[in-house]
Design a protein around this motif. Structure first.
Motif, PDB file in Angstrom:
ATOM      1  N   PRO A   1     -31.703 -12.342   1.781  1.00 33.47           N
ATOM      2  CA  PRO A   1     -31.039 -11.505   2.574  1.00 33.47           C
ATOM      3  C   PRO A   1     -31.440 -10.115   2.508  1.00 33.47           C
ATOM      4  O   PRO A   1     -31.322  -9.403   3.633  1.00 33.47           O
ATOM      5  N   GLU A   2     -32.279  -9.630   1.686  1.00 31.98           N
ATOM      6  CA  GLU A   2     -32.898  -8.290   1.702  1.00 31.98           C
ATOM      7  C   GLU A   2     -34.057  -7.880   2.652  1.00 31.98           C
ATOM      8  O   GLU A   2     -34.024  -7.370   3.467  1.00 31.98           O
TER       9      GLU A   2
ATOM     10  N   VAL B   1     -23.741 -14.496   0.410  1.00 38.59           N
ATOM     11  CA  VAL B   1     -24.712 -13.915  -0.330  1.00 38.59           C
ATOM     12  C   VAL B   1     -24.250 -13.345  -1.661  1.00 38.59           C
ATOM     13  O   VAL B   1     -25.342 -13.636  -2.539  1.00 38.59           O
ATOM     14  N   LYS B   2     -22.935 -13.429  -1.930  1.00 37.16           N
ATOM     15  CA  LYS B   2     -22.629 -13.238  -3.366  1.00 37.16           C
ATOM     16  C   LYS B   2     -21.053 -14.090  -3.505  1.00 37.16           C
ATOM     17  O   LYS B   2     -20.032 -13.738  -3.549  1.00 37.16           O
TER      18      LYS B   2
ATOM     19  N   MET C   1     -14.652 -18.771   4.789  1.00 34.59           N
ATOM     20  CA  MET C   1     -16.225 -18.401   4.281  1.00 34.59           C
ATOM     21  C   MET C   1     -16.704 -17.347   5.102  1.00 34.59           C
ATOM     22  O   MET C   1     -17.010 -17.940   6.261  1.00 34.59           O
ATOM     23  N   THR C   2     -17.239 -16.278   4.506  1.00 31.32           N
ATOM     24  CA  THR C   2     -17.932 -15.314   5.310  1.00 31.32           C
ATOM     25  C   THR C   2     -19.328 -15.406   4.935  1.00 31.32           C
ATOM     26  O   THR C   2     -19.754 -15.885   3.788  1.00 31.32           O
ATOM     27  N   ASN C   3     -19.965 -14.432   5.904  1.00 30.67           N
ATOM     28  CA  ASN C   3     -21.700 -14.271   5.117  1.00 30.67           C
ATOM     29  C   ASN C   3     -21.402 -13.428   3.858  1.00 30.67           C
ATOM     30  O   ASN C   3     -22.459 -13.676   2.976  1.00 30.67           O
ATOM     31  N   GLU C   4     -20.630 -12.585   3.695  1.00 25.50           N
ATOM     32  CA  GLU C   4     -20.622 -11.790   2.239  1.00 25.50           C
ATOM     33  C   GLU C   4     -20.365 -12.788   1.184  1.00 25.50           C
ATOM     34  O   GLU C   4     -21.016 -12.772   0.052  1.00 25.50           O
ATOM     35  N   MET C   5     -19.529 -13.608   1.502  1.00 23.77           N
ATOM     36  CA  MET C   5     -19.377 -14.845   0.423  1.00 23.77           C
ATOM     37  C   MET C   5     -20.514 -15.547   0.109  1.00 23.77           C
ATOM     38  O   MET C   5     -20.641 -16.079  -0.837  1.00 23.77           O
TER      39      MET C   5
ATOM     40  N   ALA D   1     -29.266 -30.914   4.338  1.00 23.80           N
ATOM     41  CA  ALA D   1     -28.072 -29.947   4.374  1.00 23.80           C
ATOM     42  C   ALA D   1     -28.523 -28.739   5.218  1.00 23.80           C
ATOM     43  O   ALA D   1     -29.707 -28.169   4.907  1.00 23.80           O
ATOM     44  N   PRO D   2     -27.741 -28.257   6.412  1.00 21.01           N
ATOM     45  CA  PRO D   2     -28.061 -27.001   6.866  1.00 21.01           C
ATOM     46  C   PRO D   2     -28.040 -25.792   6.256  1.00 21.01           C
ATOM     47  O   PRO D   2     -27.556 -25.926   5.234  1.00 21.01           O
ATOM     48  N   LEU D   3     -28.656 -24.851   6.522  1.00 19.34           N
ATOM     49  CA  LEU D   3     -28.761 -23.326   6.060  1.00 19.34           C
ATOM     50  C   LEU D   3     -28.055 -22.431   7.020  1.00 19.34           C
ATOM     51  O   LEU D   3     -28.523 -22.367   8.261  1.00 19.34           O
ATOM     52  N   ILE D   4     -26.955 -21.662   6.600  1.00 16.98           N
ATOM     53  CA  ILE D   4     -26.426 -20.741   7.172  1.00 16.98           C
ATOM     54  C   ILE D   4     -27.175 -19.513   6.918  1.00 16.98           C
ATOM     55  O   ILE D   4     -27.421 -18.920   5.744  1.00 16.98           O
ATOM     56  N   VAL D   5     -27.712 -18.741   8.237  1.00 12.65           N
ATOM     57  CA  VAL D   5     -28.288 -17.571   7.805  1.00 12.65           C
ATOM     58  C   VAL D   5     -27.599 -16.472   8.927  1.00 12.65           C
ATOM     59  O   VAL D   5     -27.741 -16.651  10.218  1.00 12.65           O
TER      60      VAL D   5
END
Length: 554
Positions: A227-228, A7-8, A1-5, A150-154
């Motif tokens: 993310p923007e 985001v979208k 699981m990546t940050n790009e995944m 639930a945690p949030l990944i940023v």
């Protein structure tokens, strides 16, 4: 699981609490539709081994389900078959207090699963084996802090908040490095003297000058992320103690949405739904991020169905400030005398706000028009769906002034307090699922239940809305356009879990945890005591945690 995944996300996956950073709770999958949902049947089900409230969504990536349950555990499961891959359970300290024994989910990034243990410890696990990668204490549970969100990944941070607003804590939102567990920033919801917002609390020399130290402001539901703009939006909880006359002032940043800079945690903007909270109206559910109409233009928006019974439409900005657009009651309310058309600030009707030795009578009840269960949004219809509780009110009075003691209850006081729940005269129902058209700002349909409704909602591109929440233990599928119930099934227990939808092996599934308890059960107990002819005792609603996964019959 990546940050790009994140985001979208892939259409097949449900990788975080509400699937996407905007909080819509919407799946783009449309194999299950209004035409065939009547053929929905269980694909598999599995007992979690615990009978308390189950509230977490089944989170799914690449066909693997990770879900938290009551009992302070996480399960990794093959999502299409129900085969358990690993189980992680963290034992709680023997002196840990027992309130709200639930958990609302996990977060994923890289090869790790992130989860908050109830004793306020953040845990990172290896996603393949379930082995601990690292753990870090977030706060001392002996001081009344605990955790169940639930945690949030940023990006490279895992962001969490805290429970404990009923125990005189000082709430915060805090970020940790996902690789090392090192704390990167911590932002307190209640500012200390000299910080922005502290002017809305009693000042040095005042009778209640130290109120900020025990001011509440818990943050026990996962926030959203843009993310923007790189801003995090988080909802904040009630004050401590409950009676606002013991902490005079607006009390920022209680009962608000705050916009936080993702890299530093600095509060860049806020909107307070009701000042000097005295109603126990946590506003911890973060608003969804969706475009709205303002002065004929489309603007980045925030939409929140508040516990105080108002559907708020706000404008978010790239640099943080939050602007008011509109506030519309979505359930019967009695507390609003006026709402400023420019700022959205509300003034209270006389006799509605309780105080120390002062009776307040207000609708909706202290459980609100909607408590923590999340709303959902369908982008094709531009409809937002609300799991509401209508026709419920409270008579409340604060008792004697409370002496703070770490970890002890810090709510109403003792001698002379009251908190009575009642139903509006002539009302024939409580629970509702509502649909609101964000193009017009008008409600388009309502489905009602005699029972209360504590069911988080799921929207799908197949034109459906899924949710449980009623005391008959049924899980429902509604037509998103009309509100008609197209399918329902009685499960083992009441359904207060967050539903999700995913695809595995080319097949769409709908998943949810059933397990009655927590505030839904408490409300049932209060209703059965006040209206024994209409509501059975909470014990008549079966308990027992089960993960249910549904598929279309061949």
């Amino acid at each position: 699981m990546t940050n790009e995944m994140l985001v979208k996300p892939a259409d097949a996956d449900w990788p975080m609490y509400r699937r996407t950073y905007n909080g819509w709770g919407h799946s783009p999958l449309k194999q299950i539709t209004t035409e065939n949902v009547a053929k929905l049947k269980p694909a598999w089900m599995m007992s979690t081994g615990y009978s308390e409230g189950h509230e977490a969504p089944p989170t799914v990536v690449n066909g693997i389900m990770f879900t938290a349950t009551a009992g302070n555990q996480i399960l990794a499961i093959k999502a299409d078959t129900g085969e358990i891959l690993w189980r992680y359970k963290r034992e709680l300290p023997a002196d840990m207090l027992g309130s709200h024994p639930t958990n609302r989910g996990v977060a994923l990034l890289g090869d790790k699963v992130f989860w908050m243990s109830r004793d306020s410890v953040l845990v990172a696990l290896d996603a393949k084996s379930g082995a601990e990668a690292w753990t870090v204490p977030v706060q001392d549970y002996r001081q009344g802090y605990y955790a169940n969100l639930a945690p949030l990944i940023v990006e490279d941070k895992v962001v969490v908040g805290t429970s404990g607003g009923e125990r005189g804590i000082r709430g915060y939102i805090v970020a940790f490095d996902t690789e090392t567990g090192k704390e990167t920033w911590r932002t307190f919801i209640v500012p200390e003297p000299g910080q922005p917002g502290s002017e809305t609390w009693p000042q040095p020399g005042d009778e209640h000058a130290d109120a900020w130290k025990t001011g509440g402001g818990s943050s026990w539901i996962t926030g959203q992320y843009d993310p923007e703009s790189k801003l995090i939006y988080w909802g904040t909880g009630n004050g401590g103690p409950w009676m606002g006359d013991q902490r005079p002032g607006d009390n920022l940043y209680l009962t608000s949405v705050v916009a936080l800079a993702a890299d530093t945690g600095e509060i860049k903007g806020h909107f307070q739904y009701h000042p000097n909270d005295s109603f126990d109206w946590d506003e911890v559910a973060a608003p969804i991020l969706v475009d709205l109409k303002r002065d004929g233009n489309s603007v980045p928006g925030l939409v929140h169905a508040s516990r105080s019974g108002v559907l708020w439409m706000l404008e978010r900005t790239d640099d943080g400030p939050i602007k008011f657009i509109k506030g519309t009651p979505y359930v019967h309310e009695t507390w609003i005398k006026s709402m400023d058309p420019q700022t959205g600030r509300v003034e209270y009707n006389e006799g509605t706000k309780p105080g120390t030795g002062v009776v307040g009578e207000f609708c909706p009840s202290f459980w609100g028009g909607k408590d923590w269960p999340p709303i959902a949004y369908n982008p094709d219809l531009n409809y937002v769906f609300i799991p509401a509780n209508e026709n419920m009110c409270t008579t409340m009075q604060g008792g004697s002034v409370i002496d703070y003691r770490a970890g002890a209850s810090y709510t109403l006081g003792t001698q002379g307090n009251r908190s009575d729940l009642y139903i509006v005269d002539g009302a024939d129902h409580i629970g509702e699922v509502q649909a609101w058209d964000l193009n017009t700002g008008e409600k388009v349909w309502t489905h009602t239940f005699e029972s209360q409704n504590w069911g988080p909602l799921l929207s799908t591109a197949g034109g459906l809305v899924f949710g449980g929440g009623t005391n008959d233990s049924k899980f429902h599928a509604y037509d998103a356009k009309t509100g008609d119930v197209l399918w329902e099934m009685k499960l083992n227990s009441g359904v207060i879990g967050v539903p999700s939808s995913f695809e595995a092996g080319g097949k769409q599934y709908v998943a949810v945890q059933a397990g009655w308890g927590i505030d839904a059960a408490s409300m049932q107990t209060r209703l059965s005591a006040a209206y024994p002819d209409r509501f059975k005792p909470s014990a008549t609603v079966p308990t027992g945690g089960v993960i249910w996964v549904f598929e279309l019959a061949e």
